[in-house]
Enzyme design. Sequence first.
Site, PDB file in Angstrom:
ATOM      1  N   ASP A  28       0.860  -1.185   0.000  1.00 52.23           N
ATOM      2  CA  ASP A  28       0.000   0.000   0.000  1.00 52.23           C
ATOM      3  C   ASP A  28       0.888   1.224   0.000  1.00 52.23           C
ATOM      4  OD1 ASP A  28      -2.317  -1.247   0.164  1.00 52.23           O
ATOM      5  OD2 ASP A  28      -2.591  -1.081   2.315  1.00 52.23           O
ATOM      6  N   THR A  60      -0.402   4.521   1.479  1.00 50.48           N
ATOM      7  CA  THR A  60      -0.674   5.316   2.666  1.00 50.48           C
ATOM      8  C   THR A  60      -0.275   4.587   3.932  1.00 50.48           C
ATOM      9  OG1 THR A  60      -2.523   6.175   1.459  1.00 50.48           O
ATOM     10  CG2 THR A  60      -2.462   6.646   3.802  1.00 50.48           C
ATOM     11  N   ASP A  66      -4.603  -2.931   4.831  1.00 50.72           N
ATOM     12  CA  ASP A  66      -5.139  -2.478   6.110  1.00 50.72           C
ATOM     13  C   ASP A  66      -6.659  -2.489   6.126  1.00 50.72           C
ATOM     14  OD1 ASP A  66      -5.501  -0.506   4.302  1.00 50.72           O
ATOM     15  OD2 ASP A  66      -4.223   0.977   5.265  1.00 50.72           O
TER      16      ASP A  66
END
Length: 1158
Positions: free
Chosen positions: A458, A460, A780
């Site tokens: 990912d 972020t 996440d």
Amino acid sequence: MANNTADHPPGNSVAEGNHDGDFGVTMKELKDLMTQRSAEAVSKIQEEFGDVQGICRRLKTSPIEGLSGNPVDLEKRQALFGKNFIPPKKPKTFLQLVWEALQDVTLIILEIAAIISLGLSFYHPPGGNAEACGQAAGGVEDEGESQAGWIEGAAILFSVIIVVLVTAFNDWSKEKQFRGLQNRIEKEQKFTVIRKGQVIQIPVAEIVVGDIAQIKYGDLLPADGILIQGNDLKLDESTLTGETDQVRKSLEKDPMLLSGTHVMEGSGRMMVSAVGLNSQTGIIVTLLGSSEHEEEKKVKKTKTQDGIALEIQPLKSDEAAESEEKEEVKQVKKVNVTKKEKSVLQGKLTRLAVQIGKAGLFMSALTVIILIVYFAIDTFGVQKRAWLAECTPIYIQYFVKFFIIGVTVLVVAVPEGLPLAVTISLAYSVKKMMKDNNLVRHLDACETMGNATAICSDKTGTLTMNRMTVVQAYIGDTHYKSVPEPDVINPGTVDILINSISVNSAYTTKILPPEQEGGLPRHVGNKTECALLGLVLDLKRDYQPIREEIPEEKLYKVYTFNSSRKSMSTVLKNADGGFRMYSKGASEIVLRKCSRILDAQGQPRIFKPKDRDEMVRKVIEPMACDGLRTICVAYRDFPAEAGEPNWDKENEILSELTCIAVVGIEDPVRPEVPEAIAKCQRAGITVRMVTGDNINTARSIATKCGILLPGEDFLCLEGKEFNQQIRNDKGEVEQERLDKVWPKLRVLARSSPTDKHTLVKGIIDSTVGETRQVVAVTGDGTNDGPALKKADVGFAMGIAGTDVAKEASDIILTDDNFTSIVKAVMWGRNVYDSISKFLQFQLTVNVVAVIVAFTGACITQDSPLKAVQMLWVNLIMDTLASLALATEPPTESLLLRKPYGRDKPLISRTMMKNILGHAVYQLIIIFTLLFAGEKFFDIDSGRNTPLHSPPSEHYTIVFNVFVMMQLFNEINARKIHGERNVFEGVYKNPIFCSVVLGTFALQIIIVQFGGKPFSCHPLAIDQWLWCVFIGVGELLWGQLITSIPTHHLKFLKEAGHGITKEEIHKEELTEDTDEIDHAEMELRRGQILWFRGLNRIQTQIKVVNAFRSSLFELESPQSRSSIHTFTVHPEFVPQSEEEARISEETGSEIDFLPESSS
């Protein structure tokens, strides 16, 4: 009314005092109520309680204020309705573990041999002329010596006991460790409740019946409850019902919320109605636990009649969520669960152990046969003796001695220490990885990580700091390169912007004052929303008063953020009966729905498509190229005259918007990430970035991180373009098309979770290149579940991750940082190397000992190394060596080579060269000493001694030299890639130093004081010095071997290969048949006696599986994602209808809610 809210009585008078009267509802009534579903539940609540408020009144709780938090009241509730705690299954006792260790076949053979030996040593034949039985019986010096025959048997038994205790203690401490870890995680798992009107987080175990809990997207519900108020709430109840469709919850239709289910969309508040063993999860766990005895029968039944497993286990096939312990459930749910292959290392070890086992069995049988035949020919043929009845016990004693020698050869051939080495290495790594912020949930993930060839990360929070701030804005026709002062903007525009941001965001998202003076303010909740709230504060305004004026109950309708919308909207009802809707979301998506824009005077003017294109070119692209994430804030008014719109027609509602502002949010790259990515690239690992952000932002961040390098032709694709390239006309993914894309793909932007899953699956299934790719994925959000499960190793975020993501993962990153993944790669490679080091050491011992025992027995009718000595070398020393070599700390140099790959053999050519080279040295020395040692040391020969004769100095020297050579070879074994300096970093490993010195000290004690049990004669100091000197020769010889270039030794074979492609293919064809690995098939043919020893590895992994269910909840207070969890990041999104459809097509992998459990 679209937003489900119950009518609230004013204040909460009941919850404060009046604790003496009992509650107006019993536990049984609540339990019965929770068994109802949908419409039945609604009617039952109306019949018995009037409405949800009625239940709240009877339970003396307020829907708005919650409980008072008075300790007396809480204790009373726990006493009446139970605690929110499900007791874990009892751990195995130490004695049970001892019993399991005793099942090892090798040990059983040894025990039998030892008992027969003991029995015969106490059996004295009546009278009889020993002379008549041939020279075999001669030479017994005195009565005392002949009585000492029992010592050997006793010593073998003693050795077996030590091995069993070591193994059992190892298992016991491991189980204890995991229990400790589990308890720690349970304590850290918190949930949001309202008490005394304050929103607080309390440990899940402290939740009581009557608590008002806030629930939001990504939560795993810790108790049963009844919905009081909800926005667009959807739950995944597949863990309880097996139905994969999401269930919409509302006060009118279905207000029942069950523990163990996942919130997939929306937010709300529930009143807790059942906890612990009285909740739905608890009831099922009780059912599972109460009939363990029957279950064991069922397990057998299910295994024999796999076809009717479903009829036998109706409960469990539904409630597989709860069945942490039982394997048959895995069979029942076989359809839905992704088949994870056996870990690479386990496969290789199993094959290697089978090969060694066969060789050992062959050698030991040959030894016994040769000894018996030689004895028979010598006694009855050459000496022409008759078999006399009184001689039978003496002959049998000889045969038993031969049998013991044979078993000894077998014991030496089987690398007994191997399961222990693997276990120690993995357990040690897992413990140390905790310090490097890796919480390992599945032991084998640790070693698989060492083989990783690709990481899909990912953006972020993993590559960036996840601390977002608004740094640019476009408001009232002006592009501000930094946040403007409030007085330069039209006041009307500021007001509407502030209101929009304050109301249209999760109320759990807040900015709190810094913990230390001078620190940064703390961001709680969704980070993108925190950035927007930060803009409110920068404009010298406050969001809190607006939220207090418009509490969550007054929000008329909320469209929460999800992957298909990529936006979030909140509707308010105006006093005149009209409505106002605030929206925010990814700028290119929201701008497409805008038909007006506020100008510098704060007046809406027409916003045409060509204006939009110009704005994209002049505002949004420049922002994105600076690496900013762009968010558009907009609103729409629905006049009262037009009546109430149809809120379900989302596309019509989300159109005709008026743009207020576009803001650019910066999320800086973590300073340590570029170096970590460079390390990965040096180590032969490709890092790909998969993000929901706009492609320009993604490209900018990827360049800053070093994922994209200038001058290289890597691909950056958007999700839409990616799908066009890999799907055929029917919209199906084609592997050949994917194979053209993924090798060069480095950035996938604006991707949905389905894209992420498709990419991961495509890379894993690809046959491009020599070896299969081993893929690690970070995630996440709830919808990363499928990708995390499909990947070889799934990393979930410990701070920002949702419960669902953690449950699907193998390793949890407790600091959400990419550098921790690099640490995991280092540890994974280290595990692999540690086991190879141990193998190199162990196999040298085995080869030498087997050849010495075999030739010695054939030439001198007696193994030069006695059974007890062999046991000391093989079982005890190897156990210690496994401890020493398996705990070598990892070094940076591990990252300088390419991954081993799945089919790289465990024993490389270099290692084979070392094993055979050292074996040659040791065999030359031992045979020289065996046949000429007595002349060299001027002592009596120890060859051809009669039965039960005292230990000779000669054979003691042979034994001692053998052990010294192993000790110094242990130092050589520290390096397996042909390095010269074998002492490098030896001081960093105190365990290694203490083991080597400890073994040396024990050897001195055994030789000097071991006496008859160890067949040792004390040695003089000069003899000791010679033994050590010959041992040191190993180090010099090691340097000589290193000098021989391996590539010239073409004849050397490698061993311990992985599974080849053809076999993987075969395995896929037979996926539905029972999973039996090759070694177990061999076992069924009865060829392998000792295979059980290897099962210890699987036992360790079972231990983890037993606990994995609750290892996903490592939560810290900051880790709450927001209620409406808004972000432009699709990793945070629940499945949209379209994905649900795709997930059904792609089949089993997407059933990503595995066994969650108490």
